[in-house]
Motif scaffolding. Sequence first.
Motif, short mmCIF file in Angstrom:
data_model
loop_
_atom_site.label_atom_id
_atom_site.label_comp_id
_atom_site.label_asym_id
_atom_site.label_seq_id
_atom_site.Cartn_x
_atom_site.Cartn_y
_atom_site.Cartn_z
N ILE A 103 0.85 -1.28 0.04
CA ILE A 103 0.02 0.08 0.13
C ILE A 103 0.82 1.32 -0.08
O ILE A 103 1.92 1.30 0.80
N SER A 104 0.60 2.14 -0.93
CA SER A 104 1.33 3.39 -0.91
C SER A 104 0.33 4.68 -0.89
O SER A 104 -0.70 4.56 -1.24
N LEU A 105 1.14 5.90 -0.49
CA LEU A 105 0.43 6.98 -0.45
C LEU A 105 1.00 8.03 -1.21
O LEU A 105 2.47 8.17 -0.94
N TYR A 106 0.59 8.62 -2.27
CA TYR A 106 1.21 9.72 -3.04
C TYR A 106 0.71 11.08 -3.16
O TYR A 106 -0.78 10.91 -2.80
N VAL A 107 1.60 11.96 -3.23
CA VAL A 107 0.93 13.23 -3.45
C VAL A 107 1.63 14.06 -4.68
O VAL A 107 2.58 13.36 -5.17
N ARG A 110 4.23 19.41 -8.42
CA ARG A 110 4.46 19.89 -9.94
C ARG A 110 4.09 18.89 -10.78
O ARG A 110 3.05 18.27 -10.85
N SER A 111 4.98 18.36 -11.57
CA SER A 111 4.67 17.37 -12.60
C SER A 111 5.12 15.95 -12.37
O SER A 111 5.49 15.22 -13.18
N GLU A 112 5.21 15.74 -10.94
CA GLU A 112 5.76 14.45 -10.42
C GLU A 112 4.75 13.93 -9.28
O GLU A 112 4.14 14.96 -8.82
N ARG A 113 4.83 12.61 -9.12
CA ARG A 113 4.24 12.26 -7.96
C ARG A 113 5.42 11.65 -6.97
O ARG A 113 6.35 11.11 -7.30
N VAL A 114 5.12 11.83 -5.74
CA VAL A 114 6.07 11.55 -4.66
C VAL A 114 5.16 10.49 -3.57
O VAL A 114 4.14 10.83 -3.08
N GLY A 140 0.89 5.25 -14.65
CA GLY A 140 0.74 4.53 -13.25
C GLY A 140 -0.65 5.27 -12.77
O GLY A 140 -1.39 6.17 -13.06
N ALA A 141 -1.21 4.12 -11.96
CA ALA A 141 -2.73 4.35 -11.53
C ALA A 141 -2.71 5.57 -10.65
O ALA A 141 -3.53 6.42 -10.61
N SER A 142 -1.86 5.86 -9.68
CA SER A 142 -1.71 6.95 -8.98
C SER A 142 -1.62 8.28 -9.52
O SER A 142 -2.34 9.21 -9.11
N SER A 143 -0.71 8.24 -10.55
CA SER A 143 -0.44 9.52 -11.44
C SER A 143 -1.94 9.93 -12.11
O SER A 143 -2.28 11.00 -11.96
N LYS A 144 -2.68 8.90 -12.45
CA LYS A 144 -4.12 9.33 -13.21
C LYS A 144 -4.84 9.69 -12.25
O LYS A 144 -5.60 10.50 -12.45
N VAL A 145 -4.95 9.17 -11.23
CA VAL A 145 -5.87 9.53 -10.18
C VAL A 145 -5.61 11.17 -9.79
O VAL A 145 -6.48 11.89 -9.70
N LEU A 146 -4.41 11.28 -9.42
CA LEU A 146 -3.98 12.89 -9.10
C LEU A 146 -4.26 14.06 -10.03
O LEU A 146 -4.65 15.01 -9.70
N LEU A 147 -4.15 13.35 -11.46
CA LEU A 147 -4.53 14.28 -12.23
C LEU A 147 -6.04 14.42 -12.65
O LEU A 147 -6.57 15.58 -12.87
N LYS A 209 -11.25 18.61 -0.52
CA LYS A 209 -9.78 18.86 -1.37
C LYS A 209 -9.14 17.65 -1.51
O LYS A 209 -8.97 16.59 -0.62
N LEU A 210 -8.71 17.50 -2.71
CA LEU A 210 -7.73 16.28 -3.05
C LEU A 210 -6.49 16.18 -2.12
O LEU A 210 -5.75 17.23 -2.33
N VAL A 211 -6.22 15.13 -1.37
CA VAL A 211 -4.95 15.13 -0.50
C VAL A 211 -3.91 14.27 -1.02
O VAL A 211 -2.99 14.62 -1.28
#
Length: 247
Positions: A103-107, A110-114, A140-147, A209-211
């Motif tokens: 399980i990972s948590l990403y934020v 700018r143009s990257e996810r961490v 990546g799934a997380s990238s698409k969610v964040l965008l 707000k998206l966290v």
Amino acid sequence: MEEEKRTVRAVERALDVLLCFASRHEWGLTEIAGRVGLHKSTVHRLLATLEDKGFVTRDAATDKYRLGLSVLELSAHLFRSDDPSVVLLPEMEKLRDEISETISLYVRDRSERVRIQAVQSMQAIRRVATVGARLPLSVGASSKVLLAFANDGDRETVLADPSWPAQLDLQTFAKQLDEIVSTGYATSFEEREPGAAAVAAPIFNRSGKLVAALAVSGPSNRLTPDRMHEYAPAIIESAHRMGALLG
């Protein structure tokens, strides 16, 4: 003004040297100079200053540099009681125990996810997630969610970035993001690297707000498309519980 520019440039160079250690724990002088594109004498002076301040330390036996204790002292103040990486950790562990995958948590930065937090799977063959890793927003799934769940201005800014991969059709990608908003989650199957798959859902705080993005990742032979869709409701529910914990 010229002196100020030189001072700022020196700070930038010192930070570039420190950032080398985000990808590897030990570096030689020549390796760092090649990585940051500076002359060895310049890098040597920067390292000497960083060593004097405790940010790096040199192993006399190997002549290699590692991060020093000053970095640890700073990191001790990084996590606050309201930090998602701290507050959400118990829920992440609960989801790991339920699904048995990493399980990972990403934020977004700018143009990257961490990746700001990770709970490793207990299975013998698993995806090992490194906290602090930076990954592109194009795959990546997380990238698409964040965008997908970002506000329109943020999404347009990222997609208009010159560094965006030219081979990705923006219209098709934008349509995919809209579909993710409708389903509430995103999946990726061997997009970033062979043998890896992931499914992710957005975490919103109580203000809407998206966290962050909550992701489950694992080997693609175990985390199949059907299995990811099967896990999606549990991941979305876990993301909802996490959001309720955040102000």
